[in-house]
Design an enzyme around this catalytic site. Sequence first.
Site, PDB file in Angstrom:
ATOM      1  N   GLU A 135     -42.598   7.326  12.942  1.00  0.00           N
ATOM      2  CA  GLU A 135     -41.298   6.913  12.394  1.00  0.00           C
ATOM      3  C   GLU A 135     -40.546   6.096  13.445  1.00  0.00           C
ATOM      4  O   GLU A 135     -39.423   6.408  13.846  1.00  0.00           O
ATOM      5  CB  GLU A 135     -40.482   8.129  11.945  1.00  0.00           C
ATOM      6  CG  GLU A 135     -41.177   9.026  10.944  1.00  0.00           C
ATOM      7  CD  GLU A 135     -41.428   8.359   9.590  1.00  0.00           C
ATOM      8  OE1 GLU A 135     -40.977   7.208   9.390  1.00  0.00           O
ATOM      9  OE2 GLU A 135     -42.088   8.969   8.735  1.00  0.00           O
ATOM     10  N   ASP A 260     -33.051 -29.867  16.232  1.00  0.00           N
ATOM     11  CA  ASP A 260     -31.645 -29.476  16.240  1.00  0.00           C
ATOM     12  C   ASP A 260     -31.219 -29.345  17.701  1.00  0.00           C
ATOM     13  O   ASP A 260     -31.899 -28.693  18.489  1.00  0.00           O
ATOM     14  CB  ASP A 260     -31.449 -28.145  15.510  1.00  0.00           C
ATOM     15  CG  ASP A 260     -29.984 -27.821  15.288  1.00  0.00           C
ATOM     16  OD1 ASP A 260     -29.231 -28.719  14.904  1.00  0.00           O
ATOM     17  OD2 ASP A 260     -29.592 -26.654  15.511  1.00  0.00           O
ATOM     18  N   ASP A 313     -30.780 -34.157  14.439  1.00  0.00           N
ATOM     19  CA  ASP A 313     -29.355 -34.076  14.135  1.00  0.00           C
ATOM     20  C   ASP A 313     -28.589 -35.086  15.005  1.00  0.00           C
ATOM     21  O   ASP A 313     -28.651 -35.019  16.236  1.00  0.00           O
ATOM     22  CB  ASP A 313     -28.870 -32.655  14.431  1.00  0.00           C
ATOM     23  CG  ASP A 313     -27.390 -32.468  14.145  1.00  0.00           C
ATOM     24  OD1 ASP A 313     -26.777 -33.387  13.563  1.00  0.00           O
ATOM     25  OD2 ASP A 313     -26.860 -31.400  14.504  1.00  0.00           O
ATOM     26  N   HIS A 393     -30.729 -22.456  13.523  1.00  0.00           N
ATOM     27  CA  HIS A 393     -31.213 -23.663  14.201  1.00  0.00           C
ATOM     28  C   HIS A 393     -32.567 -24.126  13.660  1.00  0.00           C
ATOM     29  O   HIS A 393     -32.783 -25.320  13.464  1.00  0.00           O
ATOM     30  CB  HIS A 393     -31.286 -23.403  15.705  1.00  0.00           C
ATOM     31  CG  HIS A 393     -30.030 -22.800  16.244  1.00  0.00           C
ATOM     32  ND1 HIS A 393     -28.856 -23.500  16.324  1.00  0.00           N
ATOM     33  CD2 HIS A 393     -29.761 -21.541  16.692  1.00  0.00           C
ATOM     34  CE1 HIS A 393     -27.907 -22.713  16.804  1.00  0.00           C
ATOM     35  NE2 HIS A 393     -28.430 -21.519  17.044  1.00  0.00           N
ATOM     36  N   ASP A 396     -31.919 -25.485  10.131  1.00  0.00           N
ATOM     37  CA  ASP A 396     -31.413 -26.862  10.186  1.00  0.00           C
ATOM     38  C   ASP A 396     -32.527 -27.839  10.532  1.00  0.00           C
ATOM     39  O   ASP A 396     -32.628 -28.925   9.937  1.00  0.00           O
ATOM     40  CB  ASP A 396     -30.294 -26.962  11.234  1.00  0.00           C
ATOM     41  CG  ASP A 396     -28.988 -26.356  10.746  1.00  0.00           C
ATOM     42  OD1 ASP A 396     -28.857 -26.107   9.534  1.00  0.00           O
ATOM     43  OD2 ASP A 396     -28.095 -26.125  11.584  1.00  0.00           O
TER      44      ASP A 396
END
Length: 411
Positions: A135, A260, A313, A393, A396
Amino acid sequence: MTYKLSKIISPAFAEPHRKIKMGVVNELVCKGGRGSAKSSYVSVELVLELLKHPLCHAVVMRKVGNTLRTSVYAQICWAIAELGLANKFRCTVSPMECVYIPTGQKIMFFGMDDPGKLKSIKVAFGYIGIAWFEELDQFDGEEQIRSVEQSLFRGGVYSMCFKSFNPPAMARNWANRYVIESKPGKIVHHSTYLTTPPEWLGPRFLADADHLKSINPTAYRHEYGGEVVGSGTQVFENLRLEPISEKFISEQDWHYFGQDWGWYPDPNQFVGCTYSSKDRVLYIYEDYRANRCPDDRWAETIKAHKNDRIVADPGGGGDKSISNFRSMGFDMVAARKGPGSVEAGIKWLQSLPAIVIDPERCPNAAKEFSEYEYERNEKTGEVLQGYPDAANHVIDGCRYALEQVWRRRGM
């Protein structure tokens, strides 16, 4: 007494068993849904590894100590019996341990609610070389697990760590994040009740699974499929995290690359992908990221793509970087962007039947796409419209890279 592993280990675990036997693995993460037989498998593999290394002892842990006796302790006792070794082990609950009589090797059980016991653990001979965190998601985080491993694995030539859990619904849970982190010697295995022989589960279990599937498919995917289904606010519900082979990449006709820009805390981010227009499936296979990285150093990072069209960009000083890269001979152009381009690009990504990301090649892409969620109103809990402009990022970069594809569809 003889035993056949095929009778006590689900066929789904043949590959991890083979790799452990070959000695090429030192950490196995088993995740999956209910009835996936992962705990049964780990208990058997742990005992087998103990027998192969006569100077080695094992430690089995859960977050809370009072859960040990009816879970992992009972599971190890089951494995010992199924392997025909009941007369070779002495199993006691005070102290809670299973001792292999011929050598004196111990399997010890501890709860992390009393970490002092682990720090003071001593063995009469040899070393602790095997650990099992059952777990996993219930522990306090990766730092706690790492601290325990550092305390346990301090000597000896051999070590093996097992980690098993049912993935929590939220992608941001630390255990889900840990799964997609690449690490030498680590493999991740996913299993479900569908990979378990049905006669091991019984008709009631199978009927309950089918019933939940019919009335609540999302809960079924999480509980029985072991899927990270989120809380209903995830932006991308079409993700598949799986390996993408070099052969597959080389066979594709069209490749797309996006850039980016950032410095700190926002990073420079480069992404490479290929898109199947026939199936409308996007495959993300390349992912580079760095902070505080000037243009000349970043050019070294992505120089293999100097002759590939890279869409970048132009905002926030990006136009200057684009000019710098073009002067260095890169085929880099500015993204068109414009009003509505963010929404249009993301909606197109959401509309695809699948976005396939190789989590080992692209850990940043896997993390971003998995954890990208709609924002909620803090007071009312209402899901807000629009897409968060944070931790996006790679997303984009993909929008820029594939502009020529998604703009053809109506932007």
